[in-house]
Design a protein around this motif. Structure first.
Motif, PDB file in Angstrom:
ATOM      1  N   PRO A 123     -28.583  60.384  29.669  1.00 56.16           N
ATOM      2  CA  PRO A 123     -28.275  61.730  29.166  1.00 56.16           C
ATOM      3  C   PRO A 123     -27.110  62.387  29.899  1.00 56.16           C
ATOM      4  CG  PRO A 123     -30.620  61.480  29.586  1.00 56.16           C
ATOM      5  CD  PRO A 123     -29.954  60.268  30.134  1.00 56.16           C
ATOM      6  N   TRP A 124     -26.882  61.992  31.161  1.00 58.15           N
ATOM      7  CA  TRP A 124     -25.792  62.616  31.916  1.00 58.15           C
ATOM      8  C   TRP A 124     -24.473  61.881  31.761  1.00 58.15           C
ATOM      9  CZ3 TRP A 124     -30.800  62.153  33.719  1.00 58.15           C
ATOM     10  CH2 TRP A 124     -31.478  63.371  33.901  1.00 58.15           C
ATOM     11  N   LEU A 125     -24.522  60.686  31.178  1.00 59.03           N
ATOM     12  CA  LEU A 125     -23.294  59.890  31.074  1.00 59.03           C
ATOM     13  C   LEU A 125     -22.551  60.168  29.779  1.00 59.03           C
ATOM     14  CD1 LEU A 125     -24.394  56.407  32.439  1.00 59.03           C
ATOM     15  CD2 LEU A 125     -23.101  58.199  33.572  1.00 59.03           C
ATOM     16  N   SER A 126     -23.238  60.731  28.819  1.00 61.19           N
ATOM     17  CA  SER A 126     -22.598  60.944  27.526  1.00 61.19           C
ATOM     18  C   SER A 126     -22.756  62.406  27.140  1.00 61.19           C
ATOM     19  CB  SER A 126     -23.248  60.053  26.471  1.00 61.19           C
ATOM     20  OG  SER A 126     -22.829  60.454  25.195  1.00 61.19           O
ATOM     21  N   PRO A 127     -21.742  62.964  26.509  1.00 57.31           N
ATOM     22  CA  PRO A 127     -21.852  64.359  26.064  1.00 57.31           C
ATOM     23  C   PRO A 127     -22.787  64.523  24.878  1.00 57.31           C
ATOM     24  CG  PRO A 127     -19.756  63.418  25.398  1.00 57.31           C
ATOM     25  CD  PRO A 127     -20.419  62.401  26.257  1.00 57.31           C
ATOM     26  N   HIS A 128     -23.226  63.385  24.298  1.00 57.86           N
ATOM     27  CA  HIS A 128     -24.002  63.478  23.060  1.00 57.86           C
ATOM     28  C   HIS A 128     -25.459  63.138  23.291  1.00 57.86           C
ATOM     29  CE1 HIS A 128     -20.125  63.666  21.149  1.00 57.86           C
ATOM     30  NE2 HIS A 128     -19.781  62.535  21.749  1.00 57.86           N
ATOM     31  N   PRO A 129     -26.376  63.901  22.652  1.00 59.27           N
ATOM     32  CA  PRO A 129     -27.781  63.496  22.680  1.00 59.27           C
ATOM     33  C   PRO A 129     -27.999  62.275  21.770  1.00 59.27           C
ATOM     34  CG  PRO A 129     -27.520  65.575  21.490  1.00 59.27           C
ATOM     35  CD  PRO A 129     -26.165  65.168  21.931  1.00 59.27           C
TER      36      PRO A 129
ATOM     37  N   ARG B  22     -24.846  58.854  14.481  1.00 54.44           N
ATOM     38  CA  ARG B  22     -25.312  59.102  15.848  1.00 54.44           C
ATOM     39  C   ARG B  22     -24.474  58.288  16.835  1.00 54.44           C
ATOM     40  NH1 ARG B  22     -31.480  57.986  14.418  1.00 54.44           N
ATOM     41  NH2 ARG B  22     -30.400  56.169  13.625  1.00 54.44           N
ATOM     42  N   ASP B  23     -24.329  58.836  18.037  1.00 49.50           N
ATOM     43  CA  ASP B  23     -23.463  58.201  19.028  1.00 49.50           C
ATOM     44  C   ASP B  23     -24.084  56.891  19.510  1.00 49.50           C
ATOM     45  OD1 ASP B  23     -21.248  58.117  20.890  1.00 49.50           O
ATOM     46  OD2 ASP B  23     -22.811  58.365  22.405  1.00 49.50           O
ATOM     47  N   LEU B  24     -23.328  55.792  19.390  1.00 48.99           N
ATOM     48  CA  LEU B  24     -23.889  54.487  19.718  1.00 48.99           C
ATOM     49  C   LEU B  24     -23.937  54.212  21.210  1.00 48.99           C
ATOM     50  CD1 LEU B  24     -22.728  52.002  16.988  1.00 48.99           C
ATOM     51  CD2 LEU B  24     -25.021  52.311  17.851  1.00 48.99           C
ATOM     52  N   PHE B  25     -23.025  54.839  21.959  1.00 54.52           N
ATOM     53  CA  PHE B  25     -23.033  54.604  23.404  1.00 54.52           C
ATOM     54  C   PHE B  25     -24.354  55.071  23.995  1.00 54.52           C
ATOM     55  CE2 PHE B  25     -22.154  56.372  27.686  1.00 54.52           C
ATOM     56  CZ  PHE B  25     -21.872  55.193  28.329  1.00 54.52           C
ATOM     57  N   VAL B  26     -24.714  56.294  23.671  1.00 51.26           N
ATOM     58  CA  VAL B  26     -25.932  56.830  24.257  1.00 51.26           C
ATOM     59  C   VAL B  26     -27.162  56.138  23.654  1.00 51.26           C
ATOM     60  CG1 VAL B  26     -26.286  58.789  22.693  1.00 51.26           C
ATOM     61  CG2 VAL B  26     -26.963  58.969  25.083  1.00 51.26           C
TER      62      VAL B  26
END
Lengths: 298, 307
Positions: free
Chosen positions: A53-59, A87-91
């Protein structure tokens, strides 16, 4: 593997300080570059998953309607792109890592507890009890297990904890066999005989003297069970029977990515890479530990 | 040897019985039933259906009826595929699955043994590291990851091969599924062969063979390989089991009309008889193959005695 590095009876001299089995093994492991690199990479993946959660700006479950199936984009913080729901794939990949690693740990723990208790009991009691217990393991061995896991997940309505436990409950057979073999050879050792002569109860002998001494092969096997378990979970999730939306695991992500790989290959490639690298690392660490703990290799 | 085979077959009966029992009760205890649809059936219709399929009887009675039918070779009708019996469905899909799995295991064995031998003969050379590195990749990348990746590269980017479908079982359509299915096993067998070959190469009988002047090729092929095969042959049992499991996924990904693709669908639809049929069929297959491997082991290793 059953004794410390110093043979019993020889007192450690001044220049030859006592080296425990574990310190010795650790030193050998440090020299194994593949294993050390694997530990570092695995730690990085685990930490990234924990602190996702802290590495990406997206939930992980936020839907960006204007960013559906978008390729990797650093300006917007979608490092791995987005999926077909925007939805953001990194997170999501990191959250999938949380799930997969957690399954790996919990299920392995379950298999560890069952396998060690079962194997140590069978080996220690011996005789007919041992024969019956191990025959039971033989019978279970020839069952097509993955089918039962599928049936279980269907049965229990994909309850997360149950999936963990079910996978763990089918992975303990090898562990039981290994621990039993170790126990049988340990049982005849003098220190167990001494404990018996001293009136220690069977349960305490198992707990204090036998199980701690089986630790070497068990640790090796644990590192090889974790990737198997992660693989099983991914397999089930890939079939659409495992983890449910909006939660995710690498298996789910790979399955989604495979469905849309013609248009959005990044949705397949990133989670697949994470899964493969993790499995790689566990296998290298397992191999490295086996070499490090092998007493023939001093 | 015949006595041993019979004895082993009898020994497999409890296992088979356990498979049937566990599968039966797990399936029945699962919530939902085969006639659950989005729209509920009228109560009368559902009752009649349940009666027709004997689902209204108490569970133990159903169980006994089922086991009795199996003993007569009757696996019952499928709930999902109306007008088909489970036996028909399984025998319909089996030739396809057998071809896929059979070729996969054949390639896995052939290529795996060849690669492992080459690696062992060139131990610690670049070839060795290359082969073993590839093998490690094959073991760690599961086939459900490998299959889409292969399709992506060879089907989409290079367009050498069709992306999916079975196309009546043409060669072009079978290449990717077979490769995806056998790759992990190729890797595992190569690793095993390499390990045992390295040990065999150092053994006394190999030195004798060389000392009596046999050419190196004959020494390795005739004497070395036979001895090095032992651990590989005993691995064939688990290899077949995992190819069967893998085929469930591979058949689903590529849309191949074999048995594997029935399983998941049937489990989700509570198609009791089909799930049971497939589980039992696979169970029997694995048991039979393990027996075959054990007999083969005896042929290869004269030290093994059956008693």
């Amino acid at each position: 593997m059953t004794d410390t590095a110093i043979p019993p009876g020889t007192a450690p001299t001044e220049e030859f300080a006592g080296r425990s089995l574990w310190a010795d093994a650790w030193r050998r492991l440090m020299r194994n570059r593949a294993a050390m690199a694997s530990i570092v990479i695995l730690a990085a993946i685990a930490l990234a998953s924990i602190f996702a959660p802290w590495l990406s700006p997206h939930p992980y479950d936020e839907i960006y309607w204007d960013q559906i199936d978008a390729p990797p984009n650093f300006a917007l913080g979608h490092y791995f792109g987005t999926d077909s729901n925007g939805r953001d794939l990194f997170v999501r990949t990191l959250y999938g890592g949380r799930m997969s690693l957690m399954v790996g740990l919990v299920a392995t723990l379950v298999s560890l507890v069952i396998g060690v208790a079962y194997g140590a009991t069978a080996g220690f009691i011996g005789g007919r009890v041992d024969a019956v217990m191990m025959r039971f393991v033989d019978v279970l061995y020839s069952l097509p297990f993955i089918f039962f896991v599928i049936l279980l997940t269907v049965m229990f309505g994909r309850h997360l904890v149950l999936i963990f436990v079910a996978i763990g409950a089918i992975s303990w057979l090898d562990m039981a066999r290994i621990v039993r073999g170790q126990t049988i050879s340990l049982k005849r050792k003098e220190f167990v005989e001494a404990a018996v002569a001293g009136g220690v109860s069977s349960f305490n002998i198992l707990r204090r003297h036998i199980i701690p001494n089986t630790l070497g092969p068990v640790v090796v096997y644990v590192t090889l069970t974790v990737p198997q378990v992660i693989l099983t979970e991914s397999f089930i999730s890939f079939l659409g029977l495992g983890v449910q939306e909006p939660n995710t695991s690498w298996g789910v992500l790979i399955s989604e990515g495979a469905r849309s790989m013609e248009t959005t290959p990044w949705a397949l490639i990133f989670p697949a890479t994470f899964l493969a690298v993790t499995l790689f690392c566990f296998n290298f660490i397992g191999d490295g530990l086996r070499d490090a703990l092998d007493p023939r290799d001093r | 040897m015949l006595r041993y085979a019979v004895k082993r077959m009898l020994g497999a009966l409890p296992t088979l019985f356990l498979i049937i029992t566990i599968a039966f009760f797990m399936m029945r205890l699962a919530p939902g039933g085969p006639f659950d649809k989005e729209r509920n059936l009228p109560a009368q219709v559902e009752a009649n259906l349940n009666k027709a399929y004997h689902l209204d009887e108490p569970l133990p009675q159903q169980y006994l009826r089922y086991v009795g039918n199996i003993l007569q070779g009757d696996f019952g009708p499928s709930f999902q595929y109306k007008d088909f019996s489970v036996t028909e469905l399984i025998w319909g899909g089996f030739p396809v699955s057998l071809r896929l799995g059979g070729l996969a295991i054949l390639f896995a064995f052939g290529i795996g043994v060849a690669l492992g031998t080459v690696a062992a003969l060139n131990q610690n050379s670049l070839t060795d590291y290359l082969v073993m590195g590839t093998a490690m990749t094959g073991i760690t990348i599961p086939n459900f990851v490998m299959a889409p990746l292969l399709t992506l590269v060879f089907g989409l980017y290079l367009s050498w091969l069709p992306v999916g479908g079975w196309g009546g079982g043409g060669i072009a359509h079978s290449v990717l599924p077979i490769v995806a299915l056998c790759l992990p096993q190729v890797a595992a067998i190569a690793r095993l062969t390499r390990g045992s070959m390295i040990e065999v190469l150092r053994s006394n009988f190999m030195r004798t063979a060389r000392a009596k002047g046999l050419p190196e090729r004959v020494t390795i092929l005739r004497h070395g390989l036979k001895a090095a095969m032992l651990p590989v042959v005993s691995y064939l049992g688990p290899a077949v089991a995992s190819i069967i499991t893998g085929s469930v996924i591979i058949e689903q990904i590529f849309g191949i009309p074999g048995i594997g693709r029935y399983f998941v669908q049937a489990a989700l639809n509570r198609d009791y008889t089909l799930v049971m049929g497939v589980t039992i069929f696979y169970g029997v297959l694995i048991i039979l193959f393990n027996l075959l491997v054990d007999l083969l082991y005896g042929l290869l290793d004269p030290k093994v005695r059956y008693d």
